[in-house]
Design a protein around this motif. Structure first.
Motif, PDB file in Angstrom:
ATOM      1  N   GLY A 262       1.279  -1.357   0.116  1.00  0.00           N
ATOM      2  CA  GLY A 262       0.316   0.167  -0.025  1.00  0.00           C
ATOM      3  C   GLY A 262       0.928   1.355   0.009  1.00  0.00           C
ATOM      4  N   ILE A 263       0.137   2.469   0.457  1.00  0.00           N
ATOM      5  CA  ILE A 263       0.458   3.993   0.662  1.00  0.00           C
ATOM      6  C   ILE A 263       0.500   4.287   1.846  1.00  0.00           C
ATOM      7  N   ALA A 264       1.895   4.552   1.860  1.00  0.00           N
ATOM      8  CA  ALA A 264       2.747   4.877   3.255  1.00  0.00           C
ATOM      9  C   ALA A 264       2.768   6.884   3.671  1.00  0.00           C
ATOM     10  N   ILE A 265       2.032   7.211   5.025  1.00  0.00           N
ATOM     11  CA  ILE A 265       2.025   8.643   5.079  1.00  0.00           C
ATOM     12  C   ILE A 265       2.387   8.759   6.724  1.00  0.00           C
TER      13      ILE A 265
ATOM     14  N   GLU B 249     -11.503  10.600   4.858  1.00  0.00           N
ATOM     15  CA  GLU B 249     -10.140  10.914   4.795  1.00  0.00           C
ATOM     16  C   GLU B 249      -9.393  10.470   5.936  1.00  0.00           C
ATOM     17  N   LEU B 250      -8.172   9.656   5.859  1.00  0.00           N
ATOM     18  CA  LEU B 250      -7.188   9.371   6.985  1.00  0.00           C
ATOM     19  C   LEU B 250      -5.653  10.461   6.431  1.00  0.00           C
ATOM     20  N   LYS B 251      -5.395  10.826   8.045  1.00  0.00           N
ATOM     21  CA  LYS B 251      -5.056  12.352   8.585  1.00  0.00           C
ATOM     22  C   LYS B 251      -3.743  11.862   9.393  1.00  0.00           C
ATOM     23  N   VAL B 252      -2.504  12.184  10.147  1.00  0.00           N
ATOM     24  CA  VAL B 252      -2.201  12.201  10.602  1.00  0.00           C
ATOM     25  C   VAL B 252      -0.893  13.142  10.889  1.00  0.00           C
ATOM     26  N   SER B 253      -0.979  13.446  12.254  1.00  0.00           N
ATOM     27  CA  SER B 253      -0.372  14.532  12.756  1.00  0.00           C
ATOM     28  C   SER B 253       0.114  14.315  14.659  1.00  0.00           C
ATOM     29  N   GLY B 254       1.238  14.359  14.059  1.00  0.00           N
ATOM     30  CA  GLY B 254       1.969  13.941  15.644  1.00  0.00           C
ATOM     31  C   GLY B 254       1.692  12.107  16.114  1.00  0.00           C
ATOM     32  N   ASP B 255       1.699  12.106  17.080  1.00  0.00           N
ATOM     33  CA  ASP B 255       1.064  11.026  17.531  1.00  0.00           C
ATOM     34  C   ASP B 255      -0.133  10.169  17.206  1.00  0.00           C
ATOM     35  N   MET B 256      -1.143  11.404  16.826  1.00  0.00           N
ATOM     36  CA  MET B 256      -2.076  11.182  16.599  1.00  0.00           C
ATOM     37  C   MET B 256      -2.548  10.659  14.889  1.00  0.00           C
TER      38      MET B 256
ATOM     39  N   THR C 199      -1.566  12.578  -0.399  1.00  0.00           N
ATOM     40  CA  THR C 199       0.798  13.337  -0.056  1.00  0.00           C
ATOM     41  C   THR C 199       1.205  13.007   0.967  1.00  0.00           C
ATOM     42  N   SER C 200       2.026  13.458   1.631  1.00  0.00           N
ATOM     43  CA  SER C 200       2.431  12.902   2.435  1.00  0.00           C
ATOM     44  C   SER C 200       1.798  12.900   3.963  1.00  0.00           C
TER      45      SER C 200
ATOM     46  N   VAL D 165       1.714   5.481   8.450  1.00  0.00           N
ATOM     47  CA  VAL D 165      -0.039   4.926   8.201  1.00  0.00           C
ATOM     48  C   VAL D 165       0.195   4.103   6.879  1.00  0.00           C
ATOM     49  N   THR D 166      -0.357   3.062   6.894  1.00  0.00           N
ATOM     50  CA  THR D 166      -0.146   2.436   5.825  1.00  0.00           C
ATOM     51  C   THR D 166      -1.277   1.791   5.461  1.00  0.00           C
ATOM     52  N   VAL D 167      -1.518   2.099   3.946  1.00  0.00           N
ATOM     53  CA  VAL D 167      -3.204   1.881   3.667  1.00  0.00           C
ATOM     54  C   VAL D 167      -3.325   1.427   2.232  1.00  0.00           C
ATOM     55  N   ASN D 168      -3.957  -0.048   2.261  1.00  0.00           N
ATOM     56  CA  ASN D 168      -3.683  -0.245   1.088  1.00  0.00           C
ATOM     57  C   ASN D 168      -5.310  -0.018   0.287  1.00  0.00           C
TER      58      ASN D 168
END
Length: 333
Positions: free
Chosen positions: A7-10, A125-132, A105-106, A17-20
């Motif tokens: 999959g794709i990592a953000i 929508e999946l978004k990483v922000s710090g440890d969240m 995006t990244s 976080v890796t998503v397929n």
């Protein structure tokens, strides 16, 4: 077993976080980068990295051929395949094993799907922000007649997070034992209920907050005191994960233990996973069973638009998780 998840990592500085998108838009891995520890379950077999052409798994064994562990979406069915409303709904629903369109995006991935089995389009929508990790989902019902669905998350924790003794905490007031799931390694009394964390077992009360192998069991968390949350902490405080969600959308969470408790293939006694799975519906046995038992299907009216948000905080704890803040960050003792 160590393998690179497809999959794709953000990522942020704290989480990858890796998503397929090819198979269900499943989150296949969440890794806490400062500790290099992974928190999602990992199936002890090599899954097929391809969607099911019919968009419907005929049964659980077929669905498991695509299951990597991790975090699939359950929609519009959860649990057993069934005929419902004149439509065949596959095991755990079309959304969990079908391809999703995506952009990334990244730090963010956005996915969409127009469903075949129900007249619904969903945006995720999946978004990483710090440890969240923040997950936002929105669906629109385009049909001319109401449809009944199940909408949930198959959030499966495992890997480094359950490599040792763990503690589960939650603000659920009550827990129920599934009345139909009763494999040999199930210590719980089917259909029993109790105040969290104690429920009736076959040989006395069982503490659901401290699972130990071998066990294969299933139940439900419900009656949440405010915004819902549940957390798993390794007792050595190496890693913890706290999941929070809107109880108005997901009034219950399926609670699933597979800790070396299923000797049959493809598990062969090697599974180590704990599912904490927010859902609209308490029955884990599919749409037809939920309708028959009146356990709270979600009715989508023509033109309806619904949205929800979940937050996962992955961190190194200082002690027991006792709550979450409004932003989803865990509070520890």
């Amino acid at each position: 077993m160590t393998r690179e998840p497809p999959g794709i990592a953000i990522e942020s500085r704290e989480l990858r976080v890796t998503v397929n998108p090819r198979v269900g838009g499943t989150i296949t891995e969440i890794r806490h980068l400062p500790s290099n520890l992974s928190v999602l379950g990992e199936a002890p077999w090599d899954a097929v990295n391809a969607p099911i052409a019919s968009f419907a798994a005929r049964d659980e064994p077929e669905w498991l051929t695509r299951f990597t562990g991790g975090w699939p979406l359950l929609f519009p069915n959860g649990g057993d395949a069934c005929q419902f409303g004149g439509i065949f709904h596959g095991f755990h629903g079309e959304g969990s094993i079908s391809p999703w369109e995506f952009t990334a995006t990244s730090k963010t991935i956005r996915m969409s799907r127009r469903f075949f089995s129900v007249p619904v389009e969903m945006q995720r929508e999946l978004k990483v922000s710090g440890d969240m990790l923040v997950i936002r989902e929105r669906l629109r019902m385009d049909g001319a007649r109401p449809v009944e669905v199940m909408w949930g998350q198959h959030t499966t924790f495992g890997s480094d997070l359950v490599d040792g003794s763990v503690e589960i905490t939650t603000n659920a007031a009550r827990a129920s034992v599934d009345s139909m799931y009763d494999p040999p390694a199930n210590p719980l009394a089917p259909g029993g209920q109790g105040d969290w964390p104690m429920v009736p077992g076959k040989q006395g009360l069982v503490d659901l907050s401290k699972p130990a192998a071998p066990v294969a069991a299933s139940g439900y968390l419900h009656d949440f005191a405010g915004p819902a949350w549940a957390a798993i902490r390794r007792l050595d405080n190496r890693i913890a994960a706290a999941l929070s969600w809107d109880a108005a959308t997901y009034p219950c969470a399926w609670l699933w233990y597979e800790l070396e408790g299923t000797p049959e293939p493809p598990w062969h006694g090697r599974g180590r996973m704990i599912g904490i799975e927010p859902n609209t519906t308490r029955s884990g046995s599919g749409l037809a069973d939920a309708k028959a038992r009146d356990t709270g299907l979600l009715t989508l009216e023509p033109g309806a638009e619904l949205s929800t948000e979940l937050r996962l905080h992955v961190f190194e704890p200082k002690g027991a998780v006792t709550g979450v803040e409004a932003d989803g960050r865990a509070v520890t003792a």
